[in-house]
Design a protein around this motif. Sequence first.
Motif, PDB file in Angstrom:
ATOM      1  N   SER A  38     -31.217  19.708  76.889  1.00  0.00           N
ATOM      2  CA  SER A  38     -32.408  19.366  76.114  1.00  0.00           C
ATOM      3  C   SER A  38     -33.360  18.466  76.895  1.00  0.00           C
ATOM      4  O   SER A  38     -34.573  18.555  76.763  1.00  0.00           O
ATOM      5  N   ASN A  58     -39.615  19.844  81.199  1.00  0.00           N
ATOM      6  CA  ASN A  58     -40.405  21.017  81.539  1.00  0.00           C
ATOM      7  C   ASN A  58     -41.596  21.175  80.603  1.00  0.00           C
ATOM      8  O   ASN A  58     -42.680  21.582  81.014  1.00  0.00           O
ATOM      9  N   ASN A  59     -41.400  20.846  79.322  1.00  0.00           N
ATOM     10  CA  ASN A  59     -42.489  20.949  78.363  1.00  0.00           C
ATOM     11  C   ASN A  59     -43.581  19.930  78.683  1.00  0.00           C
ATOM     12  O   ASN A  59     -44.776  20.227  78.584  1.00  0.00           O
ATOM     13  N   LYS A 109     -48.808  30.519  68.580  1.00  0.00           N
ATOM     14  CA  LYS A 109     -47.460  30.963  68.929  1.00  0.00           C
ATOM     15  C   LYS A 109     -47.476  32.395  69.421  1.00  0.00           C
ATOM     16  O   LYS A 109     -46.824  32.746  70.391  1.00  0.00           O
ATOM     17  N   ILE A 130     -35.406  20.606  79.192  1.00  0.00           N
ATOM     18  CA  ILE A 130     -36.425  21.353  78.454  1.00  0.00           C
ATOM     19  C   ILE A 130     -37.592  20.450  78.090  1.00  0.00           C
ATOM     20  O   ILE A 130     -38.751  20.832  78.202  1.00  0.00           O
ATOM     21  N   GLU A 131     -37.278  19.231  77.641  1.00  0.00           N
ATOM     22  CA  GLU A 131     -38.342  18.291  77.286  1.00  0.00           C
ATOM     23  C   GLU A 131     -39.188  17.949  78.499  1.00  0.00           C
ATOM     24  O   GLU A 131     -40.418  17.876  78.416  1.00  0.00           O
ATOM     25  N   ASN A 178     -46.093  18.189  72.437  1.00  0.00           N
ATOM     26  CA  ASN A 178     -44.689  18.400  72.788  1.00  0.00           C
ATOM     27  C   ASN A 178     -43.917  18.978  71.597  1.00  0.00           C
ATOM     28  O   ASN A 178     -42.967  19.737  71.768  1.00  0.00           O
ATOM     29  N   LYS A 179     -44.356  18.644  70.386  1.00  0.00           N
ATOM     30  CA  LYS A 179     -43.699  19.157  69.182  1.00  0.00           C
ATOM     31  C   LYS A 179     -44.188  20.562  68.824  1.00  0.00           C
ATOM     32  O   LYS A 179     -43.388  21.432  68.456  1.00  0.00           O
ATOM     33  N   TYR A 191     -31.039  24.305  74.796  1.00  0.00           N
ATOM     34  CA  TYR A 191     -31.086  23.305  73.740  1.00  0.00           C
ATOM     35  C   TYR A 191     -29.741  22.592  73.575  1.00  0.00           C
ATOM     36  O   TYR A 191     -29.679  21.402  73.286  1.00  0.00           O
ATOM     37  N   ASN A 195     -47.685  29.861  77.384  1.00  0.00           N
ATOM     38  CA  ASN A 195     -47.842  29.046  78.590  1.00  0.00           C
ATOM     39  C   ASN A 195     -48.938  29.577  79.513  1.00  0.00           C
ATOM     40  O   ASN A 195     -48.846  29.441  80.737  1.00  0.00           O
ATOM     41  N   ARG A 241     -45.725  21.155  81.411  1.00  0.00           N
ATOM     42  CA  ARG A 241     -46.711  22.132  80.939  1.00  0.00           C
ATOM     43  C   ARG A 241     -47.877  21.456  80.245  1.00  0.00           C
ATOM     44  O   ARG A 241     -49.020  21.904  80.321  1.00  0.00           O
ATOM     45  N   ILE A 242     -47.580  20.370  79.531  1.00  0.00           N
ATOM     46  CA  ILE A 242     -48.611  19.685  78.750  1.00  0.00           C
ATOM     47  C   ILE A 242     -49.514  18.825  79.629  1.00  0.00           C
ATOM     48  O   ILE A 242     -50.694  18.637  79.329  1.00  0.00           O
TER      49      ILE A 242
END
Length: 263
Positions: free
Chosen positions: A112, A118-119, A146, A115-116, A260-261, A108, A189, A122-123
């Motif tokens: 960052s 990579n996210n 979660k 990470i965004e 993403n959030k 982070y 994930n 995943r999405i």
Amino acid sequence: MKAFDFDFLSVSFTDVADIIFVAVLIYYIYNLIKNTLAVNLLLGMAIILIIYWVVDALHMRLLSTIINQFMSVGIIALIVIFQPEIRRFLLLIGKNTFLQQNKAWWGYLFGSKNIEQNNLIRIKPIIDACKSMKKSRTGALIVFVKFYDDQLFANSCEVIDSKISKRLLESIFQKYSPLHDGAVVISENKIKSASCILPLTDNDKLPPQFGLRHRAGIGVSETTDAVAVIVSEETGEIAYAKQGRVRMNVSFGELEKLLNKDF
């Protein structure tokens, strides 16, 4: 330890640390129980406590004795009633230790963007699957949690524990698939389980066109910290349920931002 003396109080560094730790604990507990049935249970217990104080002040002996007997087993009752919340709280502590989160913090602070990206990677399979199901008007209910609660989900689901993929999601919700009737639960994930039976919402103010998928998606978001993506079988429209509220006609751009959030 040296304290700061004021006219009306004396505060030491230990007292400040104590207050900070208590504040963090309250914050964690609040995040754990907000928008769940535990809030109503705590409110009910607070009302009983207030009634007990009033009854005791008015010297109503019989009613005071009855309430006193009820409150004498209060600790045991709390453990029994809040067992799922206590379990999730311990999981929350375990998954947020320094050793677990050290790499994430460095990411982070210094990476960052990675990470965004990579996210979003995943999405993407989820978004692509929703696009395909919207086009073919295939009904779907995808729930994101979660912490995967074995007692809540696994007992009424088929355990999959597989990597997220567009084809797998499409095959699960395909009309003739034996697993299409129910929800897919995604956590950590992975596609953890499918064909899950979820609690329906008790909200009687929902539009009449909402079917079982919408009511189940809203219901699970009311009682847990989960979010749900619902694809309507009749219209192909996508809805997004969170904290008991539902957003209708969600575009794929909006869906990407929401996931993403929250994911």
